[in-house]
Design a protein around this motif. Structure first.
Motif, mmCIF file in Angstrom:
data_model
loop_
_atom_site.group_PDB
_atom_site.id
_atom_site.type_symbol
_atom_site.label_atom_id
_atom_site.label_comp_id
_atom_site.label_asym_id
_atom_site.label_seq_id
_atom_site.Cartn_x
_atom_site.Cartn_y
_atom_site.Cartn_z
ATOM 1 N N LEU A 151 64.597 5.170 23.083
ATOM 2 C CA LEU A 151 63.822 4.624 24.006
ATOM 3 C C LEU A 151 62.560 5.207 24.292
ATOM 4 O O LEU A 151 61.722 5.033 25.092
ATOM 5 C CB LEU A 151 64.666 4.626 25.310
ATOM 6 N N GLU A 152 62.580 6.539 23.342
ATOM 7 C CA GLU A 152 61.188 7.292 23.703
ATOM 8 C C GLU A 152 59.835 6.503 23.546
ATOM 9 O O GLU A 152 58.907 6.568 24.224
ATOM 10 C CB GLU A 152 61.266 8.728 23.236
ATOM 11 N N ALA A 153 59.940 5.799 22.360
ATOM 12 C CA ALA A 153 58.592 5.129 22.002
ATOM 13 C C ALA A 153 58.218 3.911 22.798
ATOM 14 O O ALA A 153 57.057 3.966 23.412
ATOM 15 C CB ALA A 153 58.865 4.501 20.561
ATOM 16 N N PRO A 154 59.247 3.224 23.382
ATOM 17 C CA PRO A 154 58.923 2.099 24.357
ATOM 18 C C PRO A 154 58.606 2.627 25.827
ATOM 19 O O PRO A 154 57.728 1.937 26.353
ATOM 20 C CB PRO A 154 60.266 1.094 24.316
ATOM 21 N N ALA A 155 59.281 3.932 25.979
ATOM 22 C CA ALA A 155 58.869 4.212 27.248
ATOM 23 C C ALA A 155 57.258 5.088 27.426
ATOM 24 O O ALA A 155 56.716 4.802 28.311
ATOM 25 C CB ALA A 155 59.947 5.452 27.652
ATOM 26 N N ARG A 156 57.033 5.551 26.173
ATOM 27 C CA ARG A 156 55.691 6.071 25.932
ATOM 28 C C ARG A 156 54.553 4.950 26.252
ATOM 29 O O ARG A 156 53.698 5.325 26.676
ATOM 30 C CB ARG A 156 55.478 6.760 24.772
ATOM 31 N N ALA A 157 54.919 3.799 25.583
ATOM 32 C CA ALA A 157 53.843 2.725 25.633
ATOM 33 C C ALA A 157 53.979 2.097 27.198
ATOM 34 O O ALA A 157 52.901 1.932 27.623
ATOM 35 C CB ALA A 157 54.504 1.585 24.853
ATOM 36 N N VAL A 158 54.980 2.131 27.996
ATOM 37 C CA VAL A 158 54.992 1.940 29.250
ATOM 38 C C VAL A 158 54.282 3.041 30.227
ATOM 39 O O VAL A 158 53.202 2.602 30.970
ATOM 40 C CB VAL A 158 56.314 1.692 30.113
ATOM 41 N N GLN A 159 54.392 4.173 29.787
ATOM 42 C CA GLN A 159 53.914 5.390 30.539
ATOM 43 C C GLN A 159 53.430 6.581 29.802
ATOM 44 O O GLN A 159 54.193 7.451 29.231
ATOM 45 C CB GLN A 159 55.025 6.146 31.503
ATOM 46 N N PRO A 160 52.245 6.492 29.220
ATOM 47 C CA PRO A 160 51.862 7.506 28.192
ATOM 48 C C PRO A 160 51.742 8.898 28.710
ATOM 49 O O PRO A 160 51.984 9.782 27.744
ATOM 50 C CB PRO A 160 50.364 7.106 27.872
ATOM 51 N N VAL A 161 51.848 9.186 29.869
ATOM 52 C CA VAL A 161 52.011 10.458 30.490
ATOM 53 C C VAL A 161 53.333 11.143 29.830
ATOM 54 O O VAL A 161 53.293 12.431 29.795
ATOM 55 C CB VAL A 161 52.121 10.534 32.080
ATOM 56 N N ILE A 162 54.277 10.532 29.533
ATOM 57 C CA ILE A 162 55.507 10.945 28.952
ATOM 58 C C ILE A 162 55.015 11.741 27.799
ATOM 59 O O ILE A 162 55.716 12.874 27.455
ATOM 60 C CB ILE A 162 56.458 9.982 28.546
ATOM 61 N N GLY A 163 54.151 11.277 26.951
ATOM 62 C CA GLY A 163 53.775 12.073 25.691
ATOM 63 C C GLY A 163 53.124 13.529 26.111
ATOM 64 O O GLY A 163 53.358 14.497 25.496
ATOM 65 N N THR A 164 52.455 13.364 27.304
ATOM 66 C CA THR A 164 51.717 14.550 27.871
ATOM 67 C C THR A 164 52.661 15.803 28.310
ATOM 68 O O THR A 164 52.547 16.815 27.943
ATOM 69 C CB THR A 164 50.723 14.313 29.069
ATOM 70 N N ALA A 165 53.697 14.842 28.919
ATOM 71 C CA ALA A 165 54.809 16.083 29.217
ATOM 72 C C ALA A 165 55.557 16.734 28.052
ATOM 73 O O ALA A 165 55.767 17.744 28.009
ATOM 74 C CB ALA A 165 55.861 15.108 30.173
ATOM 75 N N LEU A 166 55.757 15.768 27.246
ATOM 76 C CA LEU A 166 56.803 16.483 25.991
ATOM 77 C C LEU A 166 55.822 17.324 25.194
ATOM 78 O O LEU A 166 56.362 18.378 24.919
ATOM 79 C CB LEU A 166 56.995 15.088 25.138
ATOM 80 N N ASP A 167 54.465 16.932 25.191
ATOM 81 C CA ASP A 167 53.501 18.142 24.518
ATOM 82 C C ASP A 167 53.575 19.569 25.276
ATOM 83 O O ASP A 167 53.484 20.492 24.778
ATOM 84 C CB ASP A 167 52.113 17.646 24.259
ATOM 85 N N ALA A 168 53.400 19.518 26.657
ATOM 86 C CA ALA A 168 53.462 20.395 27.316
ATOM 87 C C ALA A 168 54.590 21.340 27.464
ATOM 88 O O ALA A 168 54.705 22.407 27.310
ATOM 89 C CB ALA A 168 53.045 20.101 28.952
ATOM 90 N N ILE A 169 55.715 20.547 27.414
ATOM 91 C CA ILE A 169 57.189 21.438 27.192
ATOM 92 C C ILE A 169 57.136 22.052 26.084
ATOM 93 O O ILE A 169 57.503 22.969 25.922
ATOM 94 C CB ILE A 169 58.226 20.304 27.385
ATOM 95 N N ALA A 170 56.975 21.296 24.686
ATOM 96 C CA ALA A 170 57.052 21.925 23.488
ATOM 97 C C ALA A 170 56.104 23.036 23.342
ATOM 98 O O ALA A 170 56.209 24.013 22.802
ATOM 99 C CB ALA A 170 56.680 20.695 22.505
ATOM 100 N N ALA A 171 54.967 23.220 23.996
ATOM 101 C CA ALA A 171 54.007 24.376 24.073
ATOM 102 C C ALA A 171 54.589 25.553 24.814
ATOM 103 O O ALA A 171 53.995 26.649 24.653
ATOM 104 C CB ALA A 171 52.656 23.856 24.479
ATOM 105 N N GLN A 172 55.420 25.435 25.376
ATOM 106 C CA GLN A 172 55.890 26.810 26.255
ATOM 107 C C GLN A 172 56.717 27.844 25.268
ATOM 108 O O GLN A 172 57.366 27.306 24.383
ATOM 109 C CB GLN A 172 57.161 26.326 27.436
ATOM 110 N N ALA A 173 56.438 29.061 25.658
ATOM 111 C CA ALA A 173 57.007 29.929 24.589
ATOM 112 C C ALA A 173 58.686 30.001 24.738
ATOM 113 O O ALA A 173 59.173 29.731 25.902
ATOM 114 C CB ALA A 173 56.692 31.213 25.147
#
Ligand SMILES: C[C@@](CO)(OP(=O)(O)O)[C@H](O)COP(=O)(O)OP(=O)(O)OC[C@H]1O[C@@H](n2ccc(N)nc2=O)[C@H](O)[C@@H]1O
Ligand SMILES: Nc1ncnc2c1ncn2[C@@H]1O[C@H](COP(=O)(O)OP(=O)(O)O)[C@@H](O)[C@H]1O
Length: 272
Positions: free
Chosen positions: A206-228
């Motif tokens: 469901l990640e791809a269709p959810a990101r299509a509805v709310q692209p900020v989900i991609g921003t959140a995932l990138d920000a989490i992945a960037a944490q030490a």
């Protein structure tokens, strides 16, 4: 309010594979579900008439009428209850807030009345049976087949909701394919590194269709992945809440501090 106190923990889909669709439109799922040590608090007692008050930091926008899942849960049990719901979880967030509230009420009223819960509460939502179990589980069918998983390690994690609601039905509708492969076999007695390796090979369809509805989900995932120390970043349910997994609670707390953005809901938690 005094009365019986119950806790409704946040549900996290560590994986969520959509493997088919039934004739009635509901999708077949294959999901590893765990629960966090944060959630909503409820107090309930038997009363002459149903009554609900909703308080707490995440109460805004939560319905207070008979459509609230806690009042629907009481009605399903054939009970009149006065309920206070203290909301700590964001709604329409992929972490089953309403479903977990409903399951907590079903569990409490079943205990108070001695009546069994009809059909695991499935009539209230596909997520209610697993929330009734409230422990790590494999969830299949549309959500009605739940099987406890008792040998998972406890996982330190950070939950991030980037402040947007995502309607579950719209996300399912946006799926490109409904016949995706199921999960591979979860190794028995897996440790945290082994679990992370296995999870990295699974998906949330469901990640791809959810990101299509709310692209900020991609921003959140990138920000989490960037944490030490982030071992894995994924979305839960139909979103928008995402999680990051860490080796210990201290790293998860540091990540939570690093993810503090205006309008974002961020919590360091233990998943089990
Ligand atoms: C996607 C999941 C994964 O755990 O979590 P959330 O994102 O809600 O937390 C659940 O399956 C959600 O469960 P729940 O929120 O109780 O769903 P329901 O109220 O029964 O259904 C809401 C809508 O989602 C779709 N739906 C839900 C479950 C399912 N197996 N197939 C579906 O197609 C249907 O369009 C339905 O109308
Ligand atoms: N007790 C409840 N808590 C939160 N939302 C509720 C509740 N009862 C009904 N709702 C409705 O259900 C919708 C989905 O909320 P929720 O169950 O938190 O979603 P999700 O399962 O996607 O996290 C909300 O938008 C709200 O209108």
């Amino acid at each position: 309010m005094t009365g019986t106190e119950v806790f409704a923990s946040a549900k996290i889909n560590l994986t969520l594979h959509v493997t088919g669709q039934r004739a009635d439109g509901y999708h077949l799922l294959d999901s590893l579900v765990v629960f966090a040590d944060i959630g909503d608090r409820l107090w309930l007692r038997m009363a002459q008439e149903p009554d609900l008050s909703v308080t707490g930091p995440m109460a805004a926008g939560v319905p207070t009428g008979p459509e609230n899942l806690v009042l629907r849960a009481a009605a399903l049990m054939g009970a009149q209850a006065e309920i206070q719901l203290e909301k700590h979880l964001p709604s329409a967030a992929g972490i089953g807030g309403g479903s977990s509230d409903a399951a907590a009420v079903l569990r409490a009223l079943s205990g108070m009345t001695g009546r069994p819960v009809p059909d695991q509460g499935l009539a209230l939502g596909a997520d209610v049976p697993v929330c009734l179990l409230a422990q790590a589980a494999m969830m299949r069918g549309i959500g009605e087949q739940v099987e406890a998983v008792t040998d998972l390690p406890e996982i330190a994690a950070v939950l991030v909701n980037p402040g947007v609601e995502v309607p579950t039905g719209a996300v399912f509708k946006g799926l490109a394919r409904k016949d995706n492969p199921p999960m591979t076999q979860l190794p028995v007695g897996v440790d945290l590194p082994g679990l992370v390796t296995w999870l990295a090979q699974q998906r949330n369809d469901l990640e791809a269709p959810a990101r299509a509805v709310q692209p900020v989900i991609g921003t959140a995932l990138d920000a989490i992945a960037a944490q030490a120390g982030c071992l894995l970043a994924r979305m839960s349910g139909s979103g928008a809440t995402c999680f990051g997994l860490f080796a210990d609670a201290e790293q998860a707390q540091q990540a939570a501090a690093g993810l503090n953005r205006p309008g974002w809901w961020v919590r360091a938690v233990a998943l089990r």
